[in-house]
Design a protein around this motif. Structure first.
Motif, PDB file in Angstrom:
ATOM      1  N   LEU A 157       0.827  -1.208   0.000  1.00  0.00           N
ATOM      2  CA  LEU A 157       0.000   0.000   0.000  1.00  0.00           C
ATOM      3  C   LEU A 157       0.858   1.255   0.000  1.00  0.00           C
ATOM      4  N   SER A 158       1.871   1.264   0.840  1.00  0.00           N
ATOM      5  CA  SER A 158       2.718   2.458   0.918  1.00  0.00           C
ATOM      6  C   SER A 158       3.542   2.619  -0.351  1.00  0.00           C
ATOM      7  N   TYR A 159       3.969   1.497  -0.971  1.00  0.00           N
ATOM      8  CA  TYR A 159       4.726   1.615  -2.222  1.00  0.00           C
ATOM      9  C   TYR A 159       3.846   2.211  -3.319  1.00  0.00           C
ATOM     10  N   GLY A 160       2.588   1.810  -3.363  1.00  0.00           N
ATOM     11  CA  GLY A 160       1.669   2.386  -4.343  1.00  0.00           C
ATOM     12  C   GLY A 160       1.537   3.890  -4.164  1.00  0.00           C
ATOM     13  N   CYS A 161       1.426   4.316  -2.921  1.00  0.00           N
ATOM     14  CA  CYS A 161       1.312   5.747  -2.636  1.00  0.00           C
ATOM     15  C   CYS A 161       2.597   6.485  -3.008  1.00  0.00           C
ATOM     16  N   VAL A 162       3.742   5.943  -2.581  1.00  0.00           N
ATOM     17  CA  VAL A 162       5.036   6.572  -2.873  1.00  0.00           C
ATOM     18  C   VAL A 162       5.265   6.621  -4.379  1.00  0.00           C
ATOM     19  N   SER A 163       4.965   5.530  -5.060  1.00  0.00           N
ATOM     20  CA  SER A 163       5.167   5.469  -6.503  1.00  0.00           C
ATOM     21  C   SER A 163       4.294   6.496  -7.223  1.00  0.00           C
ATOM     22  N   ASN A 164       3.042   6.622  -6.800  1.00  0.00           N
ATOM     23  CA  ASN A 164       2.159   7.624  -7.404  1.00  0.00           C
ATOM     24  C   ASN A 164       2.676   9.036  -7.178  1.00  0.00           C
ATOM     25  N   CYS A 165       3.207   9.291  -6.001  1.00  0.00           N
ATOM     26  CA  CYS A 165       3.776  10.624  -5.724  1.00  0.00           C
ATOM     27  C   CYS A 165       4.978  10.892  -6.624  1.00  0.00           C
ATOM     28  N   PHE A 166       5.835   9.883  -6.803  1.00  0.00           N
ATOM     29  CA  PHE A 166       7.000  10.057  -7.666  1.00  0.00           C
ATOM     30  C   PHE A 166       6.587  10.263  -9.119  1.00  0.00           C
ATOM     31  N   VAL A 167       5.568   9.546  -9.589  1.00  0.00           N
ATOM     32  CA  VAL A 167       5.092   9.722 -10.960  1.00  0.00           C
ATOM     33  C   VAL A 167       4.518  11.129 -11.139  1.00  0.00           C
ATOM     34  N   PHE A 210       5.994  13.794 -13.788  1.00  0.00           N
ATOM     35  CA  PHE A 210       5.164  14.437 -14.799  1.00  0.00           C
ATOM     36  C   PHE A 210       5.226  15.962 -14.653  1.00  0.00           C
ATOM     37  N   SER A 211       5.117  16.437 -13.417  1.00  0.00           N
ATOM     38  CA  SER A 211       5.164  17.880 -13.171  1.00  0.00           C
ATOM     39  C   SER A 211       6.514  18.471 -13.564  1.00  0.00           C
ATOM     40  N   THR A 212       7.585  17.740 -13.256  1.00  0.00           N
ATOM     41  CA  THR A 212       8.930  18.202 -13.617  1.00  0.00           C
ATOM     42  C   THR A 212       9.082  18.273 -15.125  1.00  0.00           C
ATOM     43  N   ALA A 213       8.608  17.242 -15.820  1.00  0.00           N
ATOM     44  CA  ALA A 213       8.694  17.234 -17.281  1.00  0.00           C
ATOM     45  C   ALA A 213       7.877  18.389 -17.868  1.00  0.00           C
ATOM     46  N   TRP A 214       6.709  18.627 -17.316  1.00  0.00           N
ATOM     47  CA  TRP A 214       5.860  19.726 -17.787  1.00  0.00           C
ATOM     48  C   TRP A 214       6.582  21.057 -17.594  1.00  0.00           C
ATOM     49  N   TYR A 215       7.142  21.250 -16.401  1.00  0.00           N
ATOM     50  CA  TYR A 215       7.860  22.489 -16.099  1.00  0.00           C
ATOM     51  C   TYR A 215       9.051  22.674 -17.040  1.00  0.00           C
ATOM     52  N   LEU A 216       9.851  21.613 -17.214  1.00  0.00           N
ATOM     53  CA  LEU A 216      11.024  21.711 -18.084  1.00  0.00           C
ATOM     54  C   LEU A 216      10.626  22.053 -19.516  1.00  0.00           C
ATOM     55  N   HIS A 217       9.529  21.469 -19.984  1.00  0.00           N
ATOM     56  CA  HIS A 217       9.049  21.763 -21.332  1.00  0.00           C
ATOM     57  C   HIS A 217       8.645  23.239 -21.437  1.00  0.00           C
ATOM     58  N   CYS A 218       7.905  23.716 -20.460  1.00  0.00           N
ATOM     59  CA  CYS A 218       7.451  25.120 -20.488  1.00  0.00           C
ATOM     60  C   CYS A 218       8.635  26.081 -20.448  1.00  0.00           C
ATOM     61  N   VAL A 219       9.653  25.750 -19.657  1.00  0.00           N
ATOM     62  CA  VAL A 219      10.830  26.614 -19.564  1.00  0.00           C
ATOM     63  C   VAL A 219      11.607  26.602 -20.881  1.00  0.00           C
ATOM     64  N   GLN A 220      11.768  25.389 -21.431  1.00  0.00           N
ATOM     65  CA  GLN A 220      12.583  25.270 -22.641  1.00  0.00           C
ATOM     66  C   GLN A 220      11.916  25.869 -23.877  1.00  0.00           C
ATOM     67  N   TYR A 221      10.615  25.641 -24.036  1.00  0.00           N
ATOM     68  CA  TYR A 221       9.934  26.062 -25.260  1.00  0.00           C
ATOM     69  C   TYR A 221       9.026  27.274 -25.076  1.00  0.00           C
ATOM     70  N   GLY A 222       8.742  27.636 -23.837  1.00  0.00           N
ATOM     71  CA  GLY A 222       7.884  28.791 -23.600  1.00  0.00           C
ATOM     72  C   GLY A 222       6.423  28.546 -23.919  1.00  0.00           C
ATOM     73  N   LEU A 223       6.054  27.293 -24.121  1.00  0.00           N
ATOM     74  CA  LEU A 223       4.667  26.926 -24.451  1.00  0.00           C
ATOM     75  C   LEU A 223       4.230  25.751 -23.584  1.00  0.00           C
ATOM     76  N   THR A 224       2.943  25.633 -23.422  1.00  0.00           N
ATOM     77  CA  THR A 224       2.405  24.466 -22.743  1.00  0.00           C
ATOM     78  C   THR A 224       2.531  23.251 -23.680  1.00  0.00           C
ATOM     79  N   PRO A 225       2.705  22.064 -23.113  1.00  0.00           N
ATOM     80  CA  PRO A 225       2.730  20.865 -23.962  1.00  0.00           C
ATOM     81  C   PRO A 225       1.423  20.630 -24.720  1.00  0.00           C
TER      82      PRO A 225
END
Length: 141
Positions: free
Chosen positions: A49-59, A63-78
């Motif tokens: 149960l805790s691994y499922g929760c931790v894994s979901n938090c990491f995912v 995803f949020s990090t990838a979204w942020y990096l994309h916005c910073v690099q290209y100046g547009l939303t994905p």
């Protein structure tokens, strides 16, 4: 100081090796002393149960990090026209790093499993459900 062995009963001085090797020896020794197989089996379902929760938090963080990096690099939303493929490339890179962190996720899951056990017992008391139903309820909360 604590006596450290190399797994074959050979004494290894704690100061031997680089910082990472010393920390690895310290972690292995502490895990052997603090968590045995029987204790881990007792926490089995709660570790899952805790691994499922931790894994979901990491995912979510990946995803949020990838979204942020994309916005910073290209100046547009994905979501803008023609940006999704660029976002996916960034996400794949972040996902690869996330997979390298799997041992950390497992360690965190083992560390917080007792709290999930307490949460299930709390739900059992408050709802009157059995262990399985309380565990399922915790998953959906």
């Amino acid at each position: 100081e604590m006596e450290v062995t190399d797994g074959q009963a050979n004494y290894v001085a704690p100061s031997e090796g680089n910082w990472f090797q010393r920390q690895g020896r310290r972690l292995r020794t502490s895990m052997r002393n603090n968590l045995n197989r029987k204790q881990l089996m007792k926490l089995g379902v709660f570790v899952l149960l805790s691994y499922g929760c931790v894994s979901n938090c990491f995912v979510a963080m990946t995803f949020s990090t990838a979204w942020y990096l994309h916005c910073v690099q290209y100046g547009l939303t994905p979501l803008a026209a023609g940006q999704w493929s660029k976002f996916l490339l960034i996400y794949v890179g972040c996902y690869a790093v996330n997979n390298l962190l799997r041992p950390l996720r497992v360690s965190i899951a083992i560390a917080i499993a007792p709290y999930f056990e307490k949460a299930v017992h709390f739900l059992e008391k408050k709802t009157g459900f059995g262990r399985r139903a309380s565990s399922a309820l915790l998953v959906f909360l």
